[in-house]
Scaffold this motif. Structure first.
Motif, PDB file in Angstrom:
ATOM      1  N   LEU A   1       0.829  -1.213   0.000  1.00 43.97           N
ATOM      2  CA  LEU A   1       0.000   0.000   0.000  1.00 43.97           C
ATOM      3  C   LEU A   1       0.863   1.262   0.000  1.00 43.97           C
ATOM      4  CD1 LEU A   1      -2.922  -0.978   2.383  1.00 43.97           C
ATOM      5  CD2 LEU A   1      -2.977  -0.701  -0.092  1.00 43.97           C
ATOM      6  N   ARG A   2       2.003   1.232   0.672  1.00 46.55           N
ATOM      7  CA  ARG A   2       2.913   2.396   0.654  1.00 46.55           C
ATOM      8  C   ARG A   2       3.462   2.630  -0.747  1.00 46.55           C
ATOM      9  NH1 ARG A   2       5.022   1.057   6.507  1.00 46.55           N
ATOM     10  NH2 ARG A   2       3.532   2.344   7.634  1.00 46.55           N
ATOM     11  N   GLU A   3       3.746   1.553  -1.467  1.00 47.42           N
ATOM     12  CA  GLU A   3       4.194   1.692  -2.863  1.00 47.42           C
ATOM     13  C   GLU A   3       3.092   2.313  -3.720  1.00 47.42           C
ATOM     14  OE1 GLU A   3       7.115   1.149  -4.530  1.00 47.42           O
ATOM     15  OE2 GLU A   3       8.006   0.873  -2.544  1.00 47.42           O
ATOM     16  N   ILE A   4       1.865   1.851  -3.517  1.00 46.39           N
ATOM     17  CA  ILE A   4       0.729   2.427  -4.245  1.00 46.39           C
ATOM     18  C   ILE A   4       0.619   3.912  -3.912  1.00 46.39           C
ATOM     19  CG2 ILE A   4      -1.801   2.442  -4.413  1.00 46.39           C
ATOM     20  CD1 ILE A   4      -1.670  -0.629  -3.983  1.00 46.39           C
ATOM     21  N   SER A   5       0.778   4.246  -2.649  1.00 54.42           N
ATOM     22  CA  SER A   5       0.725   5.642  -2.206  1.00 54.42           C
ATOM     23  C   SER A   5       1.814   6.471  -2.881  1.00 54.42           C
ATOM     24  CB  SER A   5       0.874   5.706  -0.684  1.00 54.42           C
ATOM     25  OG  SER A   5       0.807   7.034  -0.241  1.00 54.42           O
ATOM     26  N   ASP A   6       3.041   5.941  -2.907  1.00 51.66           N
ATOM     27  CA  ASP A   6       4.157   6.656  -3.540  1.00 51.66           C
ATOM     28  C   ASP A   6       3.916   6.877  -5.028  1.00 51.66           C
ATOM     29  OD1 ASP A   6       5.478   6.728  -1.113  1.00 51.66           O
ATOM     30  OD2 ASP A   6       6.861   5.083  -1.604  1.00 51.66           O
ATOM     31  N   MET A   7       3.301   5.907  -5.686  1.00 51.32           N
ATOM     32  CA  MET A   7       3.083   5.987  -7.127  1.00 51.32           C
ATOM     33  C   MET A   7       1.899   6.874  -7.496  1.00 51.32           C
ATOM     34  SD  MET A   7       3.658   1.986  -8.062  1.00 51.32           S
ATOM     35  CE  MET A   7       3.813   2.137  -9.833  1.00 51.32           C
ATOM     36  N   THR A   8       0.918   6.970  -6.619  1.00 51.19           N
ATOM     37  CA  THR A   8      -0.334   7.629  -6.995  1.00 51.19           C
ATOM     38  C   THR A   8      -0.661   8.888  -6.216  1.00 51.19           C
ATOM     39  OG1 THR A   8      -1.612   6.378  -5.375  1.00 51.19           O
ATOM     40  CG2 THR A   8      -1.353   5.388  -7.574  1.00 51.19           C
ATOM     41  N   GLY A   9      -0.091   9.027  -5.031  1.00 51.31           N
ATOM     42  CA  GLY A   9      -0.462  10.143  -4.173  1.00 51.31           C
ATOM     43  C   GLY A   9      -1.624   9.816  -3.256  1.00 51.31           C
ATOM     44  N   LEU A  10      -2.186   8.610  -3.377  1.00 51.11           N
ATOM     45  CA  LEU A  10      -3.230   8.202  -2.443  1.00 51.11           C
ATOM     46  C   LEU A  10      -2.645   8.152  -1.038  1.00 51.11           C
ATOM     47  CD1 LEU A  10      -4.893   5.283  -4.425  1.00 51.11           C
ATOM     48  CD2 LEU A  10      -5.959   7.452  -3.827  1.00 51.11           C
ATOM     49  N   VAL A  11      -3.455   8.507  -0.055  1.00 52.21           N
ATOM     50  CA  VAL A  11      -2.992   8.496   1.329  1.00 52.21           C
ATOM     51  C   VAL A  11      -3.815   7.470   2.098  1.00 52.21           C
ATOM     52  CG1 VAL A  11      -2.703   9.856   3.429  1.00 52.21           C
ATOM     53  CG2 VAL A  11      -2.365  10.932   1.188  1.00 52.21           C
ATOM     54  N   PHE A  12      -3.115   6.543   2.771  1.00 51.09           N
ATOM     55  CA  PHE A  12      -3.779   5.505   3.546  1.00 51.09           C
ATOM     56  C   PHE A  12      -3.531   5.720   5.029  1.00 51.09           C
ATOM     57  CE2 PHE A  12      -2.830   3.530  -0.552  1.00 51.09           C
ATOM     58  CZ  PHE A  12      -4.072   3.036  -0.903  1.00 51.09           C
ATOM     59  N   GLU A  13      -4.563   5.477   5.813  1.00 54.09           N
ATOM     60  CA  GLU A  13      -4.466   5.467   7.274  1.00 54.09           C
ATOM     61  C   GLU A  13      -4.684   4.016   7.677  1.00 54.09           C
ATOM     62  OE1 GLU A  13      -7.887   6.786  10.000  1.00 54.09           O
ATOM     63  OE2 GLU A  13      -6.549   8.543   9.879  1.00 54.09           O
TER      64      GLU A  13
END
Length: 144
Positions: free
Chosen positions: A80-92
């Motif tokens: 999920l952190r990789e997805i966040s880094d690639m897309t700008g999505l923020v996960f809690e």
């Protein structure tokens, strides 16, 4: 017995599903993030900066667990952190004691959930990790 580890998507937002599909099966989508192209609708969604609640069950090491300092760690969290880094999505990130607690917490994303334990109607991504599982029983235990 092989177990397939999957990230489960509760919230059917097109963006989250499209991003995960893009990352895991290599499909390009029609703004750009290191090779990922987003639609206008997806770009607008990303610009809102909404924090997505990602939930799972505690104690699923090495996939998801609390470390000795109380930080949520694991392979699924790293994905999920990789997805966040690639897309700008923020996960809690949140970990719960049971799948019922996870599902009743109304998460946007359930991570580290296998197909075998997914409730009916839950949308699952393509597996991103496969592993062999060996189960040992003590001879005094009735496996049934």
């Amino acid at each position: 017995m092989k177990k397939h580890i999957r990230i489960s998507i509760l919230n059917k937002k097109v963006l989250v599903l499209a991003v995960i599909a893009c990352i895991f099966i290599g499909i390009a989508m029609p703004v750009s993030a290191d090779g990922i192209t987003f639609t206008k609708e997806e770009t607008e969604y990303l610009s809102q900066g909404k924090v997505l609640k990602a939930a799972s069950i505690d104690g699923g090491a090495p996939l998801h667990y609390l470390d000795s300092k109380g930080n949520i760690k694991g392979i699924a969290v790293n994905v999920l952190r990789e997805i966040s880094d690639m897309t700008g999505l923020v996960f809690e990130y949140h970990l719960y004691k049971s799948i019922n607690e996870v599902l009743s917490s109304e998460p946007d994303v359930v991570f580290g959930l296998t197909k075998e334990y997914a409730p009916p109607g839950l949308v699952l991504s393509v597996p991103y990790l496969e592993s062999e599982t060996v189960l040992f029983f003590n001879k005094t235990l009735d496996p049934n």
